[in-house]
Design an enzyme around this catalytic site. Structure first.
Site, PDB file in Angstrom:
ATOM      1  N   VAL A  63      64.484   2.020  44.939  1.00 42.43           N
ATOM      2  CA  VAL A  63      63.312   1.536  44.216  1.00 42.43           C
ATOM      3  C   VAL A  63      62.839   0.207  44.801  1.00 42.43           C
ATOM      4  CG1 VAL A  63      62.425   0.762  41.973  1.00 42.43           C
ATOM      5  CG2 VAL A  63      63.989   2.716  42.087  1.00 42.43           C
ATOM      6  N   CYS A  64      63.785  -0.630  45.209  1.00 42.36           N
ATOM      7  CA  CYS A  64      63.463  -1.995  45.655  1.00 42.36           C
ATOM      8  C   CYS A  64      62.393  -2.062  46.750  1.00 42.36           C
ATOM      9  CB  CYS A  64      64.730  -2.718  46.101  1.00 42.36           C
ATOM     10  SG  CYS A  64      65.948  -2.925  44.782  1.00 42.36           S
ATOM     11  N   PRO A  65      62.498  -1.253  47.826  1.00 42.10           N
ATOM     12  CA  PRO A  65      61.469  -1.387  48.860  1.00 42.10           C
ATOM     13  C   PRO A  65      60.077  -0.989  48.391  1.00 42.10           C
ATOM     14  CG  PRO A  65      62.918   0.475  49.335  1.00 42.10           C
ATOM     15  CD  PRO A  65      63.555  -0.307  48.230  1.00 42.10           C
ATOM     16  N   ILE A  68      58.842  -4.258  46.754  1.00 42.26           N
ATOM     17  CA  ILE A  68      58.697  -5.367  47.705  1.00 42.26           C
ATOM     18  C   ILE A  68      57.497  -5.151  48.615  1.00 42.26           C
ATOM     19  CG2 ILE A  68      59.808  -6.556  49.631  1.00 42.26           C
ATOM     20  CD1 ILE A  68      62.517  -5.850  48.220  1.00 42.26           C
TER      21      ILE A  68
END
EC number: 1.11.1.24
Length: 210
Positions: A63-65, A68
């Site tokens: 999920v993080c990328p 970001i």
């Protein structure tokens, strides 16, 4: 995640959590920006810029990328309203750099338009009340900090839920708008829409017009 839910339930008792309306905890840390190592200090932005400070669990995850890169792709919109974005995780600057140097199609970030801060000591995550102690990673906390260094907005998502750049930008625009005296923003307000005066007469005028 049951451990994350348990942490949130007892966090207020275990930490002196930063509250909306209070000064943001200051920090100084290494970061990666433009494929270089830099030093970032939150208080350096006081009197100069608003700050979107968001925490994410780990580099090279899933999920993080999406979050970001979404903030990076919209960076110019934040820049136009005098706002810097800072991403923070407990990873090292070397991990950040490797992730930035990995192409998006391979699960990397590519070049970013804002710094990624390294919180290897976990002190920043802890000071903002988003650290999950038994996992050693941060929940998806997001804080909007004004030019006086005061937290004006905060949200904390569990690990599996990404955040909305649109809603972050809308909230920031509303926060900047209500810096004007005697104006407040109703639900879902966007720039150009009608606001209201925070008194009985003003609210009547608002509801009569919609």
């Amino acid at each position: 995640d049951a451990r994350a839910r348990s942490f949130v339930a007892r966090a207020a008792a275990e930490y002196d959590l930063p509250l909306v309306g209070n000064k943001a905890p200051d920090f100084a840390a290494e970061a990666v920006f433009d494929q270089e190592f830099i030093n970032v200090k939150l208080s350096d932005y006081i009197g100069k810029k608003y700050v979107i400070l968001f925490f994410y669990p780990l580099d090279f995850t899933f999920v993080c990328p999406t979050e970001i890169t979404a903030f990076s792709d919209r960076h110019e919109e934040f820049e136009k309203i005098n706002t810097e974005i800072l991403g923070v995780s407990v990873d090292s600057v070397f991990s950040h750099l490797a992730w930035v140097q990995t192409e998006r199609k391979s699960g990397g970030l590519g070049d970013l338009k804002y710094p990624l801060v390294s919180d290897v000591t976990k002190s920043i995550s802890k000071s903002f009340g988003v650290l999950i102690p038994d996992q050693g990673i941060a929940l998806r906390g997001l804080f909007i900090i004004d030019k006086e260094g005061v937290i004006q907005h905060s949200t904390i998502n569990n690990l599996g839920i990404g955040r909305s750049v649109d809603e972050t930008l809308r909230t920031l625009q509303a926060l900047q708008y209500v810096k004007k005296p005697d104006e407040v923003c109703p639900a879902g307000w966007k720039p150009g829409e009608k606001s209201m005066k925070p008194d009985p007469k003003g609210s009547k005028e608002y509801f009569a017009a919609i």
